[in-house]
Design an enzyme around this catalytic site. Structure first.
Site, PDB file in Angstrom:
ATOM      1  N   ARG A  81       0.869  -1.182   0.000  1.00 13.05           N
ATOM      2  CA  ARG A  81       0.000   0.000   0.000  1.00 13.05           C
ATOM      3  C   ARG A  81       0.905   1.231   0.000  1.00 13.05           C
ATOM      4  NH1 ARG A  81       2.370   2.058   3.596  1.00 13.05           N
ATOM      5  NH2 ARG A  81       0.928   3.766   3.426  1.00 13.05           N
ATOM      6  N   GLY A  82       0.244   2.401  -0.165  1.00 12.01           N
ATOM      7  CA  GLY A  82       1.018   3.633  -0.320  1.00 12.01           C
ATOM      8  C   GLY A  82       1.164   3.900  -1.808  1.00 12.01           C
ATOM      9  N   ALA A  83       0.948   5.175  -2.186  1.00 15.78           N
ATOM     10  CA  ALA A  83       0.838   5.506  -3.613  1.00 15.78           C
ATOM     11  C   ALA A  83       2.016   4.990  -4.449  1.00 15.78           C
ATOM     12  CB  ALA A  83       0.700   7.020  -3.764  1.00 15.78           C
ATOM     13  N   ARG A 137      -7.412  -0.350  -6.997  1.00 13.79           N
ATOM     14  CA  ARG A 137      -7.593   0.763  -6.052  1.00 13.79           C
ATOM     15  C   ARG A 137      -7.757   2.041  -6.884  1.00 13.79           C
ATOM     16  NH1 ARG A 137      -4.174   1.135  -0.842  1.00 13.79           N
ATOM     17  NH2 ARG A 137      -6.058   2.280  -0.281  1.00 13.79           N
ATOM     18  N   GLN A 168      -1.925   2.883   9.778  1.00  7.98           N
ATOM     19  CA  GLN A 168      -0.623   2.889   9.090  1.00  7.98           C
ATOM     20  C   GLN A 168       0.420   3.692   9.873  1.00  7.98           C
ATOM     21  OE1 GLN A 168      -3.565   3.473   7.587  1.00  7.98           O
ATOM     22  NE2 GLN A 168      -3.585   2.829   5.444  1.00  7.98           N
ATOM     23  N   ASP A 202      -1.694  10.989  -2.492  1.00  4.64           N
ATOM     24  CA  ASP A 202      -2.045   9.882  -3.388  1.00  4.64           C
ATOM     25  C   ASP A 202      -2.351  10.377  -4.788  1.00  4.64           C
ATOM     26  OD1 ASP A 202      -2.289   7.325  -1.563  1.00  4.64           O
ATOM     27  OD2 ASP A 202      -2.904   9.078  -0.435  1.00  4.64           O
ATOM     28  N   ASN A 232      -5.052  12.706   0.162  1.00  4.21           N
ATOM     29  CA  ASN A 232      -4.180  11.894   1.010  1.00  4.21           C
ATOM     30  C   ASN A 232      -5.069  11.152   2.004  1.00  4.21           C
ATOM     31  OD1 ASN A 232      -1.407  11.143   1.690  1.00  4.21           O
ATOM     32  ND2 ASN A 232      -1.778  12.167   3.644  1.00  4.21           N
ATOM     33  N   LYS A 233      -4.456  10.332   2.813  1.00  4.35           N
ATOM     34  CA  LYS A 233      -5.197   9.483   3.748  1.00  4.35           C
ATOM     35  C   LYS A 233      -6.212  10.281   4.560  1.00  4.35           C
ATOM     36  CE  LYS A 233      -4.982   5.917   4.009  1.00  4.35           C
ATOM     37  NZ  LYS A 233      -5.924   5.008   3.322  1.00  4.35           N
TER      38      LYS A 233
END
Ligand code: MRU
Length: 338
Positions: free
Chosen positions: A51-53, A85, A184, A225, A235-236
């Protein structure tokens, strides 16, 4: 990052197989997963093993290369990977690059995928060098989610300047937002910072305003992201709240991201598709029991519903600057895309 004396990337490809650190098991278990088929790599993106862009961008590029190597219809594979995603721009960028290269030859697809992963790590290192100068000796830095080494192929975006500052001998302290529901920050960012020997503290997600009101935060750096052409940054979930509070208290709020995260075709942040994930991620938490076995436990009222939007969008006017591999941009400088 070095783990147990060995340098690891978050995700990599050997022959037609993809390898990745299993981020669902961290920080309790450090395990490498091997994905034999392109479909397995798609599932690993969906279930957030990776995970993570930046990291899912590289994984998506590798999945597309795997599809070419394994004789899968490239148009079907491209659609399947794009559906894993929706929010992170890097995923779509990588799929298109590798798809286009693969129309020439399978070898071209593999080299394109590898190039994307290498460029991702190089950009992250350069972001660290550009952003380090924003961090004063003694600074207290707040970050949200994980935009570190695990969110990229290496180094990270938001945490890359932090690592550089620490290596340059600056005495810094990082506050890592817990980042519910998947935590996270509490799990991954904290694990990374501990590995790097950087003093840090995990904060409940709702403690940020208090910390800022007391003058305990000098600077905020988060990842992104997707960044729209007008400088709005997804973003998150929870990032927007921190940006609003930071503006209220006059605290600099920086976004760190490589150019592969910029989306010139999305004019405004409101046009960014926000992923909604399963309510179960809110209802259940996972951790080790007394014997170290990973278990899921329910943490919400049984029978109640939950909503789980995974990202929010911070308007450009709340962003002090965007730290890129080519230096620090003002969000209103992004109109070079037009
Ligand atoms: O849902 P995730 O964990 O893939 O979320 C993406 C992120 O890690 C963040 O939003 C991050 O801050 C920017 S991307 C490294």
């Amino acid at each position: 990052m070095i783990v147990g004396g060995k340098h690891y990337r978050t995700v990599w490809m050997e022959s037609d197989q993809v390898f990745m650190i299993d981020q669902n098991k961290l920080p309790f278990v450090f395990e490498i997963n091997r994905l034999i088929t392109y479909e397995e790599t798609c599932q690993a993106i969906e279930n957030m093993t990776v995970r993570g862009a930046g990291a899912i961008g590289a994984a998506a590029g590798f999945a597309m290369a795997q599809a070419f190597m394994q004789g899968i219809d490239p148009i079907t594979a491209r659609q399947r990977i794009r559906a894993t995603r929706p929010t992170a721009r890097d995923l779509f960028f990588a799929v298109e690059e590798v798809f286009t290269a693969g129309l020439n030859s399978v070898e071209s697809a593999c080299s394109a995928a590898q190039r994307i992963a290498d460029k991702n790590a190089d950009a992250a290192l350069a972001i660290g060098q550009a952003g380090e100068k924003l961090i004063a000796d003694g600074a207290h830095i707040l970050t949200h989610c994980n935009a570190g080494w695990l969110g990229f192929v290496d180094y990270g975006s938001a945490l890359s300047p932090v690592y550089q500052a620490h290596r340059n001998g600056k005495k810094i302290h990082v506050y890592a937002d817990e980042t519910r529901p998947r935590s996270q920050g509490a799990r991954l960012t904290a694990w990374e910072l501990l590995n790097e020997g950087i003093p840090h503290t995990i904060l409940p997600d709702n403690a940020g305003a208090y910390m800022m009101s007391k003058g305990m935060i000098d600077l905020i750096i988060v990842g992104a992201d997707r960044i729209a052409a007008n400088g709005d940054a997804a973003n998150k979930i929870g990032t927007l709240e921190k940006a609003i509070v930071a503006a209220h208290y006059g605290i600099p709020f920086y976004v760190a991201a490589p150019f592969s995260t910029f989306d010139k075709d999305t004019i405004h942040g409101n046009d960014i598709e926000i992923e909604y994930r399963s309510a179960d991620e809110v209802h259940y938490q996972m951790g080790p029991d007394a014997e170290g076995k990973l278990n899921k436990i329910r943490v919400t009222n049984p029978g109640s519903d939950a909503l789980n939007p995974a990202f929010d969008v911070t308007p450009a006017e709340l962003i002090t600057g965007i730290i890129t591999e080519k230096g620090i941009l003002k969000p209103d400088q992004l109109n070079f895309f037009a």
